[in-house]
Design a protein around this motif. Structure first.
Motif, mmCIF file in Angstrom:
data_model
loop_
_atom_site.group_PDB
_atom_site.id
_atom_site.type_symbol
_atom_site.label_atom_id
_atom_site.label_comp_id
_atom_site.label_asym_id
_atom_site.label_seq_id
_atom_site.Cartn_x
_atom_site.Cartn_y
_atom_site.Cartn_z
ATOM 1 N N UNK A 189 0.831 -1.205 0.000
ATOM 2 C CA UNK A 189 0.000 0.000 0.000
ATOM 3 C C UNK A 189 0.863 1.253 0.000
ATOM 4 N N UNK A 190 1.912 1.244 0.813
ATOM 5 C CA UNK A 190 2.808 2.401 0.880
ATOM 6 C C UNK A 190 3.517 2.620 -0.448
ATOM 7 N N UNK A 191 3.879 1.532 -1.114
ATOM 8 C CA UNK A 191 4.593 1.612 -2.386
ATOM 9 C C UNK A 191 3.753 2.316 -3.445
ATOM 10 N N UNK A 192 2.433 2.071 -3.442
ATOM 11 C CA UNK A 192 1.575 2.686 -4.453
ATOM 12 C C UNK A 192 1.025 4.036 -4.010
ATOM 13 N N UNK A 193 1.450 4.487 -2.824
ATOM 14 C CA UNK A 193 1.072 5.826 -2.397
ATOM 15 C C UNK A 193 -0.038 5.906 -1.381
ATOM 16 N N UNK A 194 -0.437 4.763 -0.823
ATOM 17 C CA UNK A 194 -1.448 4.777 0.238
ATOM 18 C C UNK A 194 -0.742 4.851 1.594
ATOM 19 N N UNK A 195 -1.379 5.500 2.548
ATOM 20 C CA UNK A 195 -0.867 5.506 3.916
ATOM 21 C C UNK A 195 -1.580 4.391 4.680
ATOM 22 N N UNK A 196 -0.898 3.302 5.023
ATOM 23 C CA UNK A 196 -1.568 2.190 5.709
ATOM 24 C C UNK A 196 -2.158 2.589 7.063
ATOM 25 N N UNK A 197 -1.724 3.730 7.589
ATOM 26 C CA UNK A 197 -2.233 4.188 8.889
ATOM 27 C C UNK A 197 -3.476 5.061 8.747
ATOM 28 N N UNK A 198 -3.899 5.311 7.506
ATOM 29 C CA UNK A 198 -5.019 6.234 7.278
ATOM 30 C C UNK A 198 -6.304 5.707 7.913
ATOM 31 N N UNK A 199 -7.034 6.603 8.535
ATOM 32 C CA UNK A 199 -8.366 6.290 9.073
ATOM 33 C C UNK A 199 -9.314 7.409 8.697
ATOM 34 N N UNK A 200 -10.604 7.107 8.485
ATOM 35 C CA UNK A 200 -11.563 8.169 8.125
ATOM 36 C C UNK A 200 -11.775 9.113 9.306
#
Length: 200
Positions: A189-200
């Motif tokens: 996820x981090x590699x493609x630009x997502x923050x795995x720690x993200x929460x709504x």
């Protein structure tokens, strides 16, 4: 097992997993923000449905008439997946050549490498936006990780450049730093630009 069956089976498994998340979204959650900047949970589904239409375009086809994502996200996705499964289920259609931004390939390869690969990643987006179990299938994580690491650096740079594949299209964001002890899913996820720690 024939290649067509492997691709069709992989797509069907991923589409089933995505649909399970779809039907579990509460009506009040469709407007929730998602890990994709500027996208709500509904927008994630809209993107997936639109990408199904993109898979049909090289074959001179378009999505069948169906409820819109605004009116009924579940029905819109089910109709779109039926259109794609009709191609994967027909060996003649599945083998038709397609010109794509990454080069010529068959219709089934195009589906496999684009919208099928998108389903687990955007399934994570939808699950995280709507507080569902966001665990991705381990086989999908391993497959995606291997594919990402096999991409030439210049193609990865293009994937990270907004608009490189058309106006408003952003494939990957900047890589997000994670610790060495991060799970394989979080590293992907981090590699493609997502923050795995993200929460709504």
């Amino acid at each position: 097992m024939a290649v067509t069956s492997e691709i069709a089976d992989r797509y069907r498994r991923r589409a089933d997993a995505f649909e399970r998340k779809l039907v579990s979204v509460r009506p009040d959650q469709w407007s929730h923000p998602s890990p994709c900047a500027r996208w709500t949970a509904r927008d994630v589904v809209r993107h997936i449905v639109d990408m199904h239409g993109v898979m049909l375009r090289p074959l001179g086809r378009s999505l069948s008439p169906a409820p819109t994502v605004d009116d009924n996200p579940v029905a819109a996705f089910r109709a779109a997946r039926a259109d794609v499964e009709a191609i994967l289920g027909d060996p003649a259609l599945a083998a038709l050549p397609c010109d794509t931004p990454t080069g010529p390939m068959t219709a089934e390869q195009h589906i496999d490498q684009v919208v099928s690969d998108d389903l687990p990643l955007h399934g994570w987006d939808l699950a995280r936006a709507t507080s569902q179990d966001d665990t991705m299938d381990a086989a999908d994580v391993e497959r995606a990780w291997a594919a990402m690491n096999a991409l030439p650096a210049e193609l990865m740079d293009k994937f990270r450049t907004p608009g490189a594949f058309g106006p408003g299209i952003e494939v990957f964001g900047p890589q997000v730093p994670v610790g060495g002890d991060a799970s394989q899913q979080d590293k992907l996820l981090a590699f493609i630009g997502r923050d795995p720690r993200w929460r709504p």
